[in-house]
Scaffold this motif. Structure first.
Motif, PDB file in Angstrom:
ATOM      1  N   UNK A 134      54.986  97.187 -18.671  1.00 55.82           N
ATOM      2  CA  UNK A 134      53.826  98.072 -18.724  1.00 55.82           C
ATOM      3  C   UNK A 134      52.945  97.818 -19.951  1.00 55.82           C
ATOM      4  N   UNK A 135      53.239  96.802 -20.708  1.00 51.97           N
ATOM      5  CA  UNK A 135      52.519  96.560 -21.953  1.00 51.97           C
ATOM      6  C   UNK A 135      51.768  95.240 -21.924  1.00 51.97           C
ATOM      7  N   UNK A 136      50.883  95.089 -22.904  1.00 48.12           N
ATOM      8  CA  UNK A 136      50.283  93.800 -23.191  1.00 48.12           C
ATOM      9  C   UNK A 136      49.990  93.735 -24.689  1.00 48.12           C
ATOM     10  N   UNK A 137      49.958  92.548 -25.223  1.00 49.43           N
ATOM     11  CA  UNK A 137      49.671  92.337 -26.633  1.00 49.43           C
ATOM     12  C   UNK A 137      48.402  91.504 -26.745  1.00 49.43           C
ATOM     13  N   UNK A 138      47.545  91.870 -27.700  1.00 49.10           N
ATOM     14  CA  UNK A 138      46.330  91.111 -27.954  1.00 49.10           C
ATOM     15  C   UNK A 138      46.489  90.351 -29.266  1.00 49.10           C
ATOM     16  N   UNK A 139      46.276  89.045 -29.208  1.00 53.39           N
ATOM     17  CA  UNK A 139      46.405  88.187 -30.381  1.00 53.39           C
ATOM     18  C   UNK A 139      45.013  87.824 -30.887  1.00 53.39           C
TER      19      UNK A 139
ATOM     20  N   UNK B 275      38.297  85.365 -31.925  1.00 51.86           N
ATOM     21  CA  UNK B 275      38.747  85.020 -30.582  1.00 51.86           C
ATOM     22  C   UNK B 275      39.994  85.823 -30.254  1.00 51.86           C
ATOM     23  N   UNK B 276      40.196  86.148 -28.977  1.00 55.07           N
ATOM     24  CA  UNK B 276      41.342  86.989 -28.606  1.00 55.07           C
ATOM     25  C   UNK B 276      42.016  86.486 -27.333  1.00 55.07           C
ATOM     26  N   UNK B 277      43.339  86.655 -27.309  1.00 56.65           N
ATOM     27  CA  UNK B 277      44.153  86.315 -26.140  1.00 56.65           C
ATOM     28  C   UNK B 277      45.023  87.513 -25.805  1.00 56.65           C
ATOM     29  N   UNK B 278      45.065  87.887 -24.539  1.00 54.56           N
ATOM     30  CA  UNK B 278      45.971  88.931 -24.070  1.00 54.56           C
ATOM     31  C   UNK B 278      47.246  88.297 -23.518  1.00 54.56           C
ATOM     32  N   UNK B 279      48.390  88.810 -23.965  1.00 57.61           N
ATOM     33  CA  UNK B 279      49.681  88.368 -23.456  1.00 57.61           C
ATOM     34  C   UNK B 279      50.229  89.454 -22.541  1.00 57.61           C
TER      35      UNK B 279
END
Length: 213
Positions: free
Chosen positions: A51-56, A119-123
């Motif tokens: 249920x989660x995601x991380x933004x880098x 810049x951003x990436x969602x995991x």
């Protein structure tokens, strides 16, 4: 005193005119570009459940400033997974494509600046096996705006490590399967119009519940 002051003033004005000339060509200044991340976890591994995601957050840092404004596109290089495993004695797999997405893959590095825009990436935990560690090598994919640059030899890739945590335990019926509830029924008398005219009839029996789950 005036004879001394006048030459000094003239020299300062000439220096100011040269240094502030907006048409001065600095394009020969070669930029050395590297990658940096601002929010890597202390453990080194991003962990999420279903249920989660991380933004880098990732930026391009100029180890040597460039005389031109650069537009830089971030990407991934699956071929670097083998290099990471060999260097770290691991056996990680490439993070599946459905488990990450670029929010902002394109960043801008203005001339004379040392850091780009963000810049951003969602995991996201999709297509991954629980408790297995995956690796995502993030690199500089393209650079436009000048050919006078080079990629840093030391900071040319960021390896993002990712692990999918076990599914959360369910709630409701699953957790209450072994729970015993007790019930008791309290009889009610039939009301009359004289006793409770505003409510009308009440059922003869209405269950009430008591007991601990």
């Amino acid at each position: 005193m005036k004879k001394i002051f006048a030459p000094v003033l003239s020299l300062l004005m000439a220096f100011s005119a040269v240094s502030c000339n907006p048409e001065e060509d600095n394009s020969d200044m070669k930029g050395v570009l590297g990658l940096k991340s601002e929010n890597l976890p202390e453990s080194g591994i991003f962990e999420v459940n279903e249920r989660q995601q991380k933004t880098v957050n990732i930026k391009v840092a100029a180890e040597s400033i460039c005389g031109s404004t650069l537009t830089i596109t971030l990407g991934v290089d699956p071929e670097l997974v083998a290099a990471y495993n060999e260097a770290n004695n691991t056996d990680y797999e490439m993070l599946p494509s459905e488990s990450y997405s670029f929010v902002d893959a394109e960043v801008m590095l203005p001339y004379f600046n040392t850091e780009s825009s963000l810049g951003q990436i969602n995991l996201i935990g999709r297509g991954c096996i629980e408790n297995q560690v995956y690796v995502l090598p993030v690199v500089i994919s393209t650079v436009t705006g000048s050919d006078n640059y080079e990629i840093s030899a030391e900071n040319n890739v960021i390896y993002l490590l990712f692990k999918m945590l076990p599914a959360l335990k369910g709630t409701g019926i699953t957790e209450a399967a072994d729970t015993v509830y007790s019930f008791e029924i309290t009889p009610y008398r039939k009301a009359t119009k004289d006793s409770t005219p505003e409510y009308g009839d009440v059922p003869v029996e209405q269950p009430t519940f008591s007991g601990n789950p």
